[in-house]
Design an enzyme around this catalytic site. Structure first.
Site, PDB file in Angstrom:
ATOM      1  N   GLY A  17      33.537  37.023  40.808  1.00  0.00           N
ATOM      2  CA  GLY A  17      32.239  37.688  40.987  1.00  0.00           C
ATOM      3  C   GLY A  17      31.926  37.977  42.452  1.00  0.00           C
ATOM      4  N   ARG A  21      23.946  38.294  46.173  1.00  0.00           N
ATOM      5  CA  ARG A  21      22.650  37.744  46.581  1.00  0.00           C
ATOM      6  C   ARG A  21      22.744  36.750  47.745  1.00  0.00           C
ATOM      7  NH1 ARG A  21      20.199  35.810  41.082  1.00  0.00           N
ATOM      8  NH2 ARG A  21      22.325  36.168  40.347  1.00  0.00           N
ATOM      9  N   LYS A  28      30.844  34.094  48.498  1.00  0.00           N
ATOM     10  CA  LYS A  28      29.893  33.080  48.030  1.00  0.00           C
ATOM     11  C   LYS A  28      30.537  31.714  47.837  1.00  0.00           C
ATOM     12  CE  LYS A  28      28.119  32.997  43.663  1.00  0.00           C
ATOM     13  NZ  LYS A  28      27.150  33.343  42.603  1.00  0.00           N
ATOM     14  N   GLN A  81      41.787  39.658  38.741  1.00  0.00           N
ATOM     15  CA  GLN A  81      41.116  40.404  37.673  1.00  0.00           C
ATOM     16  C   GLN A  81      41.237  41.892  37.991  1.00  0.00           C
ATOM     17  OE1 GLN A  81      37.170  39.048  36.792  1.00  0.00           O
ATOM     18  NE2 GLN A  81      36.813  40.618  35.234  1.00  0.00           N
ATOM     19  N   ASN A 181      23.374  28.904  27.770  1.00  0.00           N
ATOM     20  CA  ASN A 181      24.816  28.762  27.974  1.00  0.00           C
ATOM     21  C   ASN A 181      25.077  28.438  29.443  1.00  0.00           C
ATOM     22  OD1 ASN A 181      27.595  29.088  28.089  1.00  0.00           O
ATOM     23  ND2 ASN A 181      27.466  31.342  28.185  1.00  0.00           N
ATOM     24  N   LYS A 362      36.289  10.757  75.853  1.00  0.00           N
ATOM     25  CA  LYS A 362      37.308  11.544  75.140  1.00  0.00           C
ATOM     26  C   LYS A 362      38.657  10.888  75.382  1.00  0.00           C
ATOM     27  CE  LYS A 362      40.053  14.274  76.605  1.00  0.00           C
ATOM     28  NZ  LYS A 362      40.835  15.260  77.372  1.00  0.00           N
ATOM     29  N   TYR A 398      41.128  16.266  85.099  1.00  0.00           N
ATOM     30  CA  TYR A 398      41.670  17.630  85.010  1.00  0.00           C
ATOM     31  C   TYR A 398      41.837  18.200  86.401  1.00  0.00           C
ATOM     32  CZ  TYR A 398      41.968  22.456  83.218  1.00  0.00           C
ATOM     33  OH  TYR A 398      42.368  23.731  82.903  1.00  0.00           O
TER      34      TYR A 398
HETATM   35  C1  UD1 Z   1      27.260  34.119  32.411  1.00  0.00           C
HETATM   36  C2  UD1 Z   1      27.209  34.062  30.898  1.00  0.00           C
HETATM   37  C3  UD1 Z   1      25.836  33.570  30.452  1.00  0.00           C
HETATM   38  C4  UD1 Z   1      25.558  32.229  31.083  1.00  0.00           C
HETATM   39  C5  UD1 Z   1      25.693  32.313  32.580  1.00  0.00           C
HETATM   40  C6  UD1 Z   1      25.571  30.939  33.209  1.00  0.00           C
HETATM   41  C7  UD1 Z   1      28.700  35.796  30.125  1.00  0.00           C
HETATM   42  C8  UD1 Z   1      28.788  37.174  29.541  1.00  0.00           C
HETATM   43  N1  UD1 Z   1      27.488  35.378  30.366  1.00  0.00           N
HETATM   44  O1  UD1 Z   1      26.261  35.011  32.863  1.00  0.00           O
HETATM   45  O2  UD1 Z   1      25.788  33.460  29.065  1.00  0.00           O
HETATM   46  O3  UD1 Z   1      24.249  31.795  30.727  1.00  0.00           O
HETATM   47  O4  UD1 Z   1      26.989  32.824  32.934  1.00  0.00           O
HETATM   48  O5  UD1 Z   1      25.556  31.039  34.583  1.00  0.00           O
HETATM   49  O6  UD1 Z   1      29.699  35.158  30.282  1.00  0.00           O
HETATM   50  N2  UD1 Z   1      33.023  36.273  36.886  1.00  0.00           N
HETATM   51  C9  UD1 Z   1      34.331  36.700  37.007  1.00  0.00           C
HETATM   52  N3  UD1 Z   1      34.611  37.983  36.646  1.00  0.00           N
HETATM   53  C10 UD1 Z   1      33.668  38.838  36.183  1.00  0.00           C
HETATM   54  C11 UD1 Z   1      32.344  38.384  36.066  1.00  0.00           C
HETATM   55  C12 UD1 Z   1      32.051  37.096  36.424  1.00  0.00           C
HETATM   56  O7  UD1 Z   1      35.203  35.953  37.424  1.00  0.00           O
HETATM   57  O8  UD1 Z   1      34.013  39.987  35.888  1.00  0.00           O
HETATM   58  C13 UD1 Z   1      32.706  34.892  37.280  1.00  0.00           C
HETATM   59  C14 UD1 Z   1      31.724  34.819  38.426  1.00  0.00           C
HETATM   60  O9  UD1 Z   1      32.410  34.728  39.664  1.00  0.00           O
HETATM   61  C15 UD1 Z   1      30.961  33.541  38.123  1.00  0.00           C
HETATM   62  C16 UD1 Z   1      31.019  33.455  36.605  1.00  0.00           C
HETATM   63  O10 UD1 Z   1      32.071  34.276  36.190  1.00  0.00           O
HETATM   64  O11 UD1 Z   1      31.621  32.408  38.645  1.00  0.00           O
HETATM   65  C17 UD1 Z   1      29.716  33.893  35.964  1.00  0.00           C
HETATM   66  O12 UD1 Z   1      29.383  35.180  36.382  1.00  0.00           O
HETATM   67  P1  UD1 Z   1      27.861  35.619  36.495  1.00  0.00           P
HETATM   68  O13 UD1 Z   1      27.839  37.058  36.745  1.00  0.00           O
HETATM   69  O14 UD1 Z   1      27.147  34.722  37.408  1.00  0.00           O
HETATM   70  O15 UD1 Z   1      27.356  35.243  35.037  1.00  0.00           O
HETATM   71  P2  UD1 Z   1      26.559  36.104  34.011  1.00  0.00           P
HETATM   72  O16 UD1 Z   1      27.452  37.142  33.433  1.00  0.00           O
HETATM   73  O17 UD1 Z   1      25.277  36.482  34.567  1.00  0.00           O
HETATM   74 CA    CA Z   2      25.672  33.095  37.891  1.00  0.00          CA
END
Ligand code: UD1
Ligand code: CA
Length: 490
Positions: A17, A21, A28, A81, A181, A362, A398
């Protein structure tokens, strides 16, 4: 680490991700908390399960993240990815990479790289429950007062989990559900593989949702269940710097509390910061504003602080370290340091030794009971036992090109304001006068003195600075002197 009671075929840590923010040039998950990056915490929790394989999915700031992960965990499989967005795709590409050679069989755990307080113990509980019940999928959930943004846990009338609805896709009724979740799951590998092949991007966000796997697993007759945790901190991610600070404070609160329960007095837990790698003994006292980092260890009855920051410093029994900044140092039992000392790497202070006020050291070995009490710099030096270095002295190590060493023996008494022009050796029991610039070795038992004899040019100020306040003061003083001379001619 104790051996775990569950078997995990693989852990997949999601870290692709963007983390926009944070508003940072640093990815991050590389932001630190408790002295380590968020991904380091995530990897430690994942490794605690002792999985046969571990994969990390990356994409955003790919090279920086991959390099950091490889340095932390050389065995981790780094998976890229592709353009397909979503947590489902992130897991799918990881599973494909893990399957290379022999397809993964058994339990696959999914965690996030930005959830730093998650522990191996909670993961073990999740996997234990998943395996004991023979589930196809087990999701870790939490009950939140404000569930905005999270996927909601959907349950049938009998309480069994039917699926997860993303906030953005949810109806008003579904948004009323406050069980969320966490994004952390245990899956059976075959179920996960089959379900992911069926997951589409047909949703509000146009992403491949991992959450869709739950309903698909249930459709094919698998048991889907939830393990709810009451410790919301363990499932909380850091999306911005406000959350990062809150998680950091909670992480620290837990460590400080652990040490207090183990017999450490912490006068002000809120301003005491202890990294997880630090070791403290019973009856240590930490005063307000103390930060202990890295491999710092503190032995029994030692008192540290206030306002002290130590990284990789070993403190002996009963030592006192007051208002000090130090790294890579060893402080002997019953030694005292500070206030206002700066200990740089290679400082070793012997038992009951002293590094006092406004002293910088030191690469300096200072023997038992030896003292450097005031306003000095000791660099590249060995000092024996029971010696005293006078105030305001500098070990001139030194020469502008190279560093040189100074050796001082035992039972030495050096004067104030000495310059030790290294390399130079001072023998046992030697003395020196105030203001000595030591350019030559001093033999044992000798007095070194090299200040030019003092000359007083009487009346110089009146003659050369007439009319100044100094001249007036001098005039007044000599008038008084005359009177006193007259009244007491001795
Ligand atoms: C996701 C869950 C949501 C849950 C929330 C908890 C899904 C669709 N939704 O939300 O149900 O309540 O986490 O925080 O799974 N990431 C990737 N590749 C991507 C997208 C995300 O590796 O394409 C990783 C991000 O780096 C992060 C994690 O997955 O570590 C979650 O991504 P984020 O976008 O924060 O979660 P949501 O999709 O909002
Ligand atoms: Ca998140």
């Amino acid at each position: 680490m104790t051996s775990v009671s569950v078997e995990t075929a693989a852990v997949i840590v999601l870290a692709a991700g963007a983390g926009t923010r944070m508003k940072s040039r640093t990815p991050k998950i590389l932001h630190p908390l408790g002295g380590r990056s968020m991904i380091a915490h995530a990897l430690e929790a994942a490794r605690g399960l002792e999985p046969a394989k571990l994969a990390v999915t990356v994409r955003h700031e790919r090279d920086q993240v991959a390099e950091h992960v490889a340095a932390l965990d050389p065995e981790a499989i780094i998976v890229d990815q592709d353009d397909v967005p979503g947590t489902g795709r992130a897991v799918e590409v990881a599973l494909e990479a893990l399957d290379a050679g022999a397809p993964v069989q058994g339990t696959v755990v999914v965690t996030y790289g930005d959830v730093p307080l998650l522990t191996s113990e909670l993961l073990e509980e999740l996997v234990g429950s998943h395996q004991a019940a023979g589930n196809a999928v087990t999701v870790l959930t939490a009950i939140l007062e404000d569930a905005t943004g999270y996927g909601r846990i959907l349950r049938a009338g009998d309480g069994t989990v039917t699926g997860i609805r993303e906030h953005k896709d949810a109806t008003d009724d579904e948004r009323g559900i406050n069980e969320v979740n966490s994004g952390i799951y245990a899956f059976e590998a075959d179920v996960l593989r089959r379900a992911l092949a069926k997951v589409t991007t047909e949703n509000v966000q146009g992403e491949k949702y991992l959450t869709d796997v739950l309903a698909l697993a249930r459709d094919e007759g698998g048991r889907v269940a939830a393990v709810a945790t009451e410790d919301r901190w363990q499932v909380e991610g850091a999306n911005d710097r406000v959350q990062l600070a809150a998680l950091g404070a909670e992480h620290n609160r837990r460590i400080v509390q652990k040490w207090m329960r183990a017999g450490v007095t912490v006068v002000d837990p809120a301003t005491t910061w202890i990294e997880s790698t630090v070791e403290l003994a019973e009856d240590v006292t930490l005063l307000p504003g103390t930060q202990l980092k890295g491999r710092t260890t503190v032995a029994r009855d030692a008192v540290v602080g206030p306002d002290t920051t130590l990284t990789d410093v070993q403190i002996g029994e009963g030592a006192e370290v007051v208002r000090t900044h130090g790294s890579g140092a060893v402080i002997g039992p019953r030694a005292t340091v500070g206030p206002f000392a700066f200990l740089r790497p290679g400082t070793v202070l012997g038992e009951a030794g002293k590094i006092g006020t406004f002293v910088e050291t030191k690469n300096a070995h200072i023997g038992a009971r030896s003292k450097v009490p005031h306003l000095s710099y000791v660099g590249d030096a060995t000092i024996g036992e029971d010696s005293n270095i006078g105030a305001a002295s500098v070990f001139v190590n030194y020469d502008g090109v190279n560093k040189h060493h100074t050796t001082v023996g035992s039972h030495v008494r050096m004067g104030s304001d000495n310059m030790y022009v290294a390399p130079v050796t001072i023998g046992d029991g030697a003395y020196s006068g105030a203001g000595t610039v030591i350019r030559k070795d001093v033999p044992a038992g000798a007095l070194a003195i090299n200040v030019a004899p003092q000359r007083n040019l009487d009346g110089w100020v009146l003659a050369n600075r007439p009319g100044t306040p100094a001249a007036t003061a001098a005039e007044k003083a000599s008038a008084t002197d005359d009177i006193s001379l007259e009244s007491d001619p001795s």
